[in-house]
Design a protein around this motif. Structure first.
Motif, short mmCIF file in Angstrom:
data_model
loop_
_atom_site.label_atom_id
_atom_site.label_comp_id
_atom_site.label_asym_id
_atom_site.label_seq_id
_atom_site.Cartn_x
_atom_site.Cartn_y
_atom_site.Cartn_z
N HIS A 44 -25.23 -5.11 55.55
CA HIS A 44 -25.91 -6.20 54.83
C HIS A 44 -27.05 -6.78 55.67
O HIS A 44 -27.43 -7.92 55.48
CB HIS A 44 -24.91 -7.29 54.42
CG HIS A 44 -24.32 -8.05 55.58
ND1 HIS A 44 -24.38 -9.42 55.67
CD2 HIS A 44 -23.69 -7.62 56.69
CE1 HIS A 44 -23.79 -9.80 56.80
NE2 HIS A 44 -23.36 -8.74 57.42
N HIS A 45 -27.56 -5.97 56.62
CA HIS A 45 -28.67 -6.42 57.47
C HIS A 45 -29.97 -5.72 57.08
O HIS A 45 -29.98 -4.87 56.19
CB HIS A 45 -28.35 -6.10 58.93
CG HIS A 45 -27.17 -6.85 59.47
ND1 HIS A 45 -25.89 -6.35 59.38
CD2 HIS A 45 -27.06 -8.05 60.05
CE1 HIS A 45 -25.05 -7.22 59.92
NE2 HIS A 45 -25.73 -8.27 60.33
N LYS A 46 -31.04 -6.05 57.77
CA LYS A 46 -32.29 -5.30 57.66
C LYS A 46 -32.03 -3.85 58.05
O LYS A 46 -31.08 -3.56 58.76
CB LYS A 46 -33.35 -5.92 58.58
CG LYS A 46 -33.09 -5.71 60.07
CD LYS A 46 -34.02 -6.59 60.90
CE LYS A 46 -33.82 -6.34 62.39
NZ LYS A 46 -34.31 -5.03 62.84
N LEU A 47 -32.88 -2.96 57.56
CA LEU A 47 -32.69 -1.53 57.84
C LEU A 47 -33.19 -1.23 59.24
O LEU A 47 -34.34 -1.48 59.58
CB LEU A 47 -33.45 -0.70 56.80
CG LEU A 47 -33.18 0.80 56.78
CD1 LEU A 47 -31.70 1.09 56.54
CD2 LEU A 47 -34.03 1.49 55.74
N LYS A 50 -29.32 -13.60 61.18
CA LYS A 50 -29.92 -12.53 60.41
C LYS A 50 -31.06 -13.01 59.52
O LYS A 50 -32.09 -12.36 59.40
CB LYS A 50 -28.82 -11.92 59.53
CG LYS A 50 -29.22 -10.69 58.80
CD LYS A 50 -28.05 -10.16 57.98
CE LYS A 50 -27.88 -11.00 56.73
NZ LYS A 50 -26.96 -10.34 55.77
N CYS A 94 -25.37 5.36 51.52
CA CYS A 94 -25.66 4.01 52.05
C CYS A 94 -25.36 2.97 51.00
O CYS A 94 -25.92 3.01 49.90
CB CYS A 94 -27.12 3.87 52.47
SG CYS A 94 -27.55 4.82 53.92
N TRP A 95 -24.52 2.03 51.34
CA TRP A 95 -24.25 0.86 50.50
C TRP A 95 -24.73 -0.33 51.30
O TRP A 95 -23.99 -0.90 52.11
CB TRP A 95 -22.76 0.72 50.19
CG TRP A 95 -22.14 1.84 49.42
CD1 TRP A 95 -21.93 3.12 49.84
CD2 TRP A 95 -21.61 1.79 48.08
NE1 TRP A 95 -21.31 3.86 48.86
CE2 TRP A 95 -21.10 3.07 47.77
CE3 TRP A 95 -21.53 0.78 47.11
CZ2 TRP A 95 -20.51 3.37 46.54
CZ3 TRP A 95 -20.94 1.08 45.89
CH2 TRP A 95 -20.44 2.37 45.61
N ILE A 96 -25.98 -0.70 51.11
CA ILE A 96 -26.56 -1.81 51.87
C ILE A 96 -27.05 -2.84 50.84
O ILE A 96 -27.72 -2.48 49.88
CB ILE A 96 -27.72 -1.32 52.77
CG1 ILE A 96 -27.23 -0.19 53.69
CG2 ILE A 96 -28.31 -2.47 53.58
CD1 ILE A 96 -28.31 0.47 54.52
N ARG A 97 -26.66 -4.10 51.05
CA ARG A 97 -27.03 -5.15 50.09
C ARG A 97 -27.51 -6.38 50.85
O ARG A 97 -26.96 -6.70 51.93
CB ARG A 97 -25.83 -5.57 49.24
CG ARG A 97 -25.19 -4.48 48.42
CD ARG A 97 -26.04 -4.09 47.21
NE ARG A 97 -25.38 -3.01 46.47
CZ ARG A 97 -25.55 -1.71 46.74
NH1 ARG A 97 -26.36 -1.33 47.70
NH2 ARG A 97 -24.92 -0.80 46.03
N PRO A 98 -28.47 -7.11 50.28
CA PRO A 98 -28.97 -8.33 50.96
C PRO A 98 -28.04 -9.51 50.67
O PRO A 98 -28.44 -10.49 50.04
CB PRO A 98 -30.35 -8.52 50.34
CG PRO A 98 -30.22 -7.95 48.95
CD PRO A 98 -29.19 -6.85 49.04
#
Lengths: 305, 305
Positions: free
Chosen positions: A94-97, A294, A108-112
């Motif tokens: 859940h961070h910056k890439l 963050k 990739c499961w990335i969320r803001p």
């Protein structure tokens, strides 16, 4: 062959719980996975593990030749030294890439949003896998920690919704009281060395080729640390030299006053001053309203380098 | 202010359709988004747009100061020149993780599956948004293209399932017949220049600091190109010089014979030979069974650099 799942170096609760919760999910859907950790368990995480009767994942710092999932980071600076020799099957974050790259397609499961465990909750829902009570309780605590009991600007509707659903699963109605207990456990500083305090939640970043370290100590009351500030600075100086840092920042975050005392040593402190529009006094400044490294610190610091 | 959604430079059907389908979804959930493209439309994409009565997204190659979503890539080499001055809100992709980084948290939906539009189908389901008939038809075609009508090793159950669901939505029963029509449109080479053929589906990669270009031409029958191979090589030599490439590879992929004729010019051809365990003859080799650049070419090439 099993696959390893772990969080960043110097793991926080989200990293440790995320490794456990994601490994359980993966095993349920037929992928043999083992939760591991890259570093020592923090007092807060210890509180969570004990509360739900779980044991810490095994310590493992080398992953050459292994298949891995990463939780809560995508920066090489927070990865094992031999990550380039591992096969990264996926990243949940859940961070910056960050600057991690792969040679093969991945998941990739990335969320803001506020917490990696909120993303993992979404993955459980997607795969229609039931979350065991103890794991649900730990995931709930990880989200309450990362979102500072919903006070952090990183907190989203997805996080509050996940906490409510997890609270129901684990059968804990007054989750805010539990969270306060957890933050009090986290605030225990008696007998802790300056190094321990500076590195409890410490991350090194590569900011366009410049190495910057930012640690954060979340407390229910930072005034208990006042007398130890010279000691913290002395240790920050050592850390700066040992790790070849351009800048080291330690944030003493007061979750009740809702702000952070910034301690800073830098080769060019004006960069820190212009990042936050502040004037440092004795290498310190109070950042009112700043709870999230963050969202309220890194994005302002990074463009300075 | 609107947000732009676009695929890689030199867009394929997945990039163009993905921009359109993701923009529609985002608009439905309250994020004002505009689909754009970084380059010219291919004959295959033209066929798809025409079939479903849609127009191409607007051409736009500069994004400084804009908010953007990226579809089908995460490599800087495939991004707009000023991507570092844009704010990346999210990435939807199905490739290896590239070298794009961000300063702020973002949304990544990346899966090791056959097509970005399969990921976007999953996003529609997640957000419970109905897919309009024409967009469903285009998404179906993009998946059938990327998976070479399910023949590619990149094709997964998620892709076949998505195609079946999309076929139902758009009301096209014999989607394999439509796909063959599409591949025949894609195979049209008459009157096309060597540069057009070499770059129809061309991507440049940064392989550990070395620049490598890999193009692919998917045809129902590559034998129609036989007489033009010297011309293709002459243009590859120009592309290699213009773009400062260490290696340029063009794959003439025969989707019926299920393999690729590899054409190669390299400063060190032995790297290409050992990547695929082949011996080049007149800078060429037949790679039996190789249909996927992503899964059967790049992962073997990358470790050589």
């Amino acid at each position: 062959m099993a696959t390893y799942i772990f969080g960043h170096t110097n793991p926080d609760s989200d990293s440790i719980v995320g490794a456990i919760s994601l490994a359980y999910l993966k095993n349920q859907i037929g992928e043999e996975c083992i939760a591991t950790r890259q570093g020592e368990i923090s007092p807060e995480t210890e509180f969570i593990l004990e509360k739900f009767g779980m044991t810490a994942p095994e310590l493992k710092t080398s992953y050459a030749g292994e298949k891995v999932y990463l939780v809560d980071f995508s920066d090489l600076a927070q990865a094992p030294h031999d990550i380039k020799e591992a096969t990264i099957l996926g990243i949940v974050d859940h961070h910056k890439l960050g600057d991690i790259t792969t040679d093969t397609p991945l998941e990739c499961w990335i969320r803001p949003i506020g917490c990696s465990n909120t993303v993992i909750k979404e993955m459980y829902d997607y795969h229609k896998v039931a979350i065991p009570k103890d794991i649900a309780g730990m995931m709930m605590c990880a989200i309450l920690s990362d979102t500072v009991i919903f006070k952090s600007p990183t907190c989203t509707k997805a996080d509050t919704k996940a906490v409510k659903e997890l609270a129901e699963i684990c059968g804990i109605e007054d989750y805010k009281a539990l969270a306060m207990e957890m933050f009090i456990a986290k605030s225990a500083v008696e007998g802790a060395s300056a190094r321990n305090l500076n590195t409890r939640d410490y991350k090194a970043f590569d900011m366009n080729g410049t190495r910057v370290g930012v640690g954060q100590l979340e407390m229910v009351d930072i005034s208990v640390l006042e007398s130890r500030i010279p000691e913290l600075f002395a240790d920050m100086q050592l850390m700066k030299e040992e790790d070849g840092l351009h800048t080291i920042i330690i944030l003493l975050t007061d979750i009740m006053k809702e702000g952070s005392q910034l301690l800073c040593l830098s080769d060019d402190a004006s960069k820190v001053e212009s990042a936050f529009g502040i004037k440092l006094q004795e290498n310190q400044a109070w950042l009112d309203g700043v709870l999230s490294r963050k969202k309220q610190v890194i994005p302002f610091l990074q463009p300075q380098f």
